[in-house]
Design an enzyme around this catalytic site. Sequence first.
Site, PDB file in Angstrom:
ATOM      1  CG  ASP A   1      -2.042   0.886   1.231  1.00  0.00           C
ATOM      2  OD1 ASP A   1      -2.078   1.754   0.351  1.00  0.00           O
ATOM      3  OD2 ASP A   1      -2.904   0.762   2.114  1.00  0.00           O
TER       4      ASP A   1
ATOM      5  CG  ASP B   1      -9.336   3.001   1.127  1.00  0.00           C
ATOM      6  OD1 ASP B   1      -8.507   2.804   0.222  1.00  0.00           O
ATOM      7  OD2 ASP B   1      -9.034   3.060   2.332  1.00  0.00           O
TER       8      ASP B   1
HETATM    9  C1  GLA Z   1      -5.458   2.125   2.835  1.00  0.00           C
HETATM   10  C2  GLA Z   1      -5.957   0.989   1.935  1.00  0.00           C
HETATM   11  C3  GLA Z   1      -7.006   0.192   2.680  1.00  0.00           C
HETATM   12  C4  GLA Z   1      -6.423  -0.363   3.974  1.00  0.00           C
HETATM   13  C5  GLA Z   1      -5.847   0.762   4.816  1.00  0.00           C
HETATM   14  C6  GLA Z   1      -5.059   0.225   6.002  1.00  0.00           C
HETATM   15  O1  GLA Z   1      -6.437   3.071   3.079  1.00  0.00           O
HETATM   16  O2  GLA Z   1      -6.456   1.498   0.729  1.00  0.00           O
HETATM   17  O3  GLA Z   1      -7.499  -0.858   1.876  1.00  0.00           O
HETATM   18  O4  GLA Z   1      -5.435  -1.300   3.651  1.00  0.00           O
HETATM   19  O5  GLA Z   1      -4.960   1.589   4.055  1.00  0.00           O
HETATM   20  O6  GLA Z   1      -4.448   1.226   6.744  1.00  0.00           O
END
Ligand code: GLA
Length: 411
Positions: free
Chosen positions: A161, A232
């Site tokens: 990520d 997200d």
């Molecule tokens: C980001 C990702 C999410 C999750 C969070 C965890 O926002 O896009 O899917 O993994 O981090 O902190």
Amino acid sequence: MKLSVSLAVASLALSLAAVAQTAPTAKPAAKPKVAAVTTVAQTPPMGWNSWNFFAGKVTEQNIKDAADQMVATGMKDAGYVYINIDDTWEGQRDAQGILHTNEKFPDMKGLADYVHARGLKLGIYSGPGSKTCAGYPASLDHETQDAELYASWGIDYLKYDLCSFHRDVMSAKAPNDEAEQMRLMVTAYGKMGKALQATKRPIVYSLCQYGWDSVWEWGPSVGANLWRTTGDVQANWMSIYDIIGQNAGLAKYAAPGHWNDPDMLEVGNGKLSLAENRTHFSMWAMLAAPLLAGNDLPNMKPEIKAILTNKDVIAIDQDKLGKQATRAYVDGEVEVWTRPLAGGAEAVAVLNAGSDHVATHPFHLSLAKLGLHGPQKGKDLWTGQDVTLTENQAIELKSHDILLVRIAAAK
Ligand code: GLA
């Protein structure tokens, strides 16, 4: 880091991540080649991920429970395999730079053994920056060490990520050069791709950088098996419908081993209606998306289990041809999507995005616009009934509901 402190950092980091995810796409980026043939993810990965329900509170026990429930509910039999730990498992690095787990995950190798003993696989989470989105240590300058650590534990899947890499490296090294920022990002994803491959363990590599810089164009070149296409997902209709729209047009980038990822499932979460849960699941299947459930498995309601284990819908997602759906046409608030399937079959989805069914009524399906000629025999995958679709057929759908039909031999 103590958990309470970590969670405070987490909420700050999450808001920063939310801001970062709205940043625009820029081009062009370098395309480092990672030699190696991928053997994993020949169909979109299926499993469960901790984030959408547990977020920063996830513990080892939650992961064990999820693994047990995967078996007990029949989800494993329906094809779900990966149990993925998302952010907040990380502890501190020692003097040798080796990362340790935090107190929520006392024994990662033991946890991997527990999951493997149930015929399932274990996934984990990190990122190319110094910190994860929740503010825990990430892999910057420790890529090889971390990849080896994951392999030694028996990890089968890595979600990687972007998060603090934007601040730590992209903005720091190239504050006024967006193209260079994107090159730095692509290089960082390539670095972990190579490190994973060097372990020789088959590990699914999942990129999470919110679709920046048209990741679908370079994801395979850094060894990725899937890449997030958007910010997200949230457990509400607007988020899900928005993500569906953002994935229209990406079909040509999906293929065995390489998938567009519209984010994890919210089926069973929030206040999604049953129709919305059905539509969400159906459209993820149409999009050849990874099916990573994100709900509370030990407390799953029967109607949610019925959605997540609908074998006919899962078969669309897992179809061997590996072709993602395209949006064939839109009529008012109704969308029609089609997906070619192995052996000359085809999936047709008719989705009512309107807020009430009267607003779009009556809707008449045009088979001609789908390139189909004459009556088409198939199966309604939510009622289980045989159906025949005919030209100009009136279809009445409730708000946010879907008709999903598998045509056995499309003509
Ligand atoms: C980001 C990702 C999410 C999750 C969070 C965890 O926002 O896009 O899917 O993994 O981090 O902190």
